[in-house]
Design a protein around this motif. Structure first.
Motif, PDB file in Angstrom:
ATOM      1  N   GLY A  28      18.269  -1.541  -1.809  1.00  6.24           N
ATOM      2  CA  GLY A  28      18.076  -0.799  -2.925  1.00  6.24           C
ATOM      3  C   GLY A  28      19.504  -0.671  -3.928  1.00  6.24           C
ATOM      4  N   ASP A  29      20.443  -1.454  -3.448  1.00  3.86           N
ATOM      5  CA  ASP A  29      21.533  -1.400  -4.358  1.00  3.86           C
ATOM      6  C   ASP A  29      21.311  -1.677  -5.821  1.00  3.86           C
ATOM      7  N   LEU A  30      20.495  -2.683  -6.021  1.00  6.88           N
ATOM      8  CA  LEU A  30      20.045  -3.223  -7.150  1.00  6.88           C
ATOM      9  C   LEU A  30      18.733  -2.563  -7.372  1.00  6.88           C
ATOM     10  N   ASP A  78      10.165  -4.961 -11.065  1.00  4.36           N
ATOM     11  CA  ASP A  78       9.763  -3.766 -10.674  1.00  4.36           C
ATOM     12  C   ASP A  78       9.317  -3.714  -9.061  1.00  4.36           C
ATOM     13  N   SER A  79       9.669  -2.669  -8.410  1.00  2.27           N
ATOM     14  CA  SER A  79       9.386  -2.533  -6.994  1.00  2.27           C
ATOM     15  C   SER A  79       7.742  -2.483  -6.884  1.00  2.27           C
ATOM     16  N   GLY A  80       7.119  -1.906  -7.838  1.00  5.36           N
ATOM     17  CA  GLY A  80       5.616  -2.096  -7.436  1.00  5.36           C
ATOM     18  C   GLY A  80       4.820  -3.358  -7.400  1.00  5.36           C
ATOM     19  N   ASP A  81       5.715  -4.285  -8.008  1.00  4.47           N
ATOM     20  CA  ASP A  81       5.232  -5.854  -7.979  1.00  4.47           C
ATOM     21  C   ASP A  81       4.843  -6.015  -6.568  1.00  4.47           C
ATOM     22  N   GLN A  82       3.609  -6.844  -6.499  1.00  5.38           N
ATOM     23  CA  GLN A  82       3.176  -7.298  -5.370  1.00  5.38           C
ATOM     24  C   GLN A  82       4.211  -8.044  -4.577  1.00  5.38           C
ATOM     25  N   VAL A  83       4.865  -9.112  -4.936  1.00  2.79           N
ATOM     26  CA  VAL A  83       5.780  -9.883  -4.439  1.00  2.79           C
ATOM     27  C   VAL A  83       7.019  -8.799  -3.733  1.00  2.79           C
TER      28      VAL A  83
END
Length: 135
Positions: A28-30, A78-83
């Protein structure tokens, strides 16, 4: 973001860059949408070839952790991205595995471990202190 490159690590420089950026994203730093340093800027800062930084960024893009936007730069996906979600789930699995191994070395009962996890999931924010855990 400060990257540290070691010529003594035995690991290729592009991999060191890649690993440190990946780690910064996963802890979560980036944040999603945040831009990475330009290829030229990072290569000058680290005193490495632009091709080395390009390879690291390309590998991260292929994993889906970052996206290259023509003319704008490289940004955290985007953190919502599946990967990204899968990477985060893998990290959780790994950390839980370490926690369970540590608990087993401490000879903790499975119910005690579950209770600690339930406490964390219940919003307490931290594991019970040893005094709280004794019932």
């Amino acid at each position: 973001m400060k990257l540290i490159i070691s010529s003594l690590s035995g690991q290729p420089i592009y991999r060191q860059i890649e690993d440190q950026i990946r780690s910064a994203i996963l802890i979560g730093d980036l944040k999603a949408g945040e831009g990475l340093p330009s290829l030229r800027h990072l290569s000058q800062e680290l005193r490495v070839s632009v091709l080395t930084v390009t390879r690291a960024y390309t590998e991260l893009a292929q994993e889906g952790l970052v996206e290259n936007i023509q003319g704008k730069g490289t940004f955290v996906a985007d953190s919502g991205d599946q990967v990204m979600r899968q990477h985060l789930e893998d990290r959780v699995q790994s950390l839980l595995g370490e926690a369970v191994d540590t608990a087993r070395r401490a000879d903790m009962e499975p119910d005690r471990i579950r209770g600690m996890l339930d406490g964390l999931l219940g919003g307490k924010g931290s594991a019970p202190t040893p005094e709280e855990g004794k019932e």
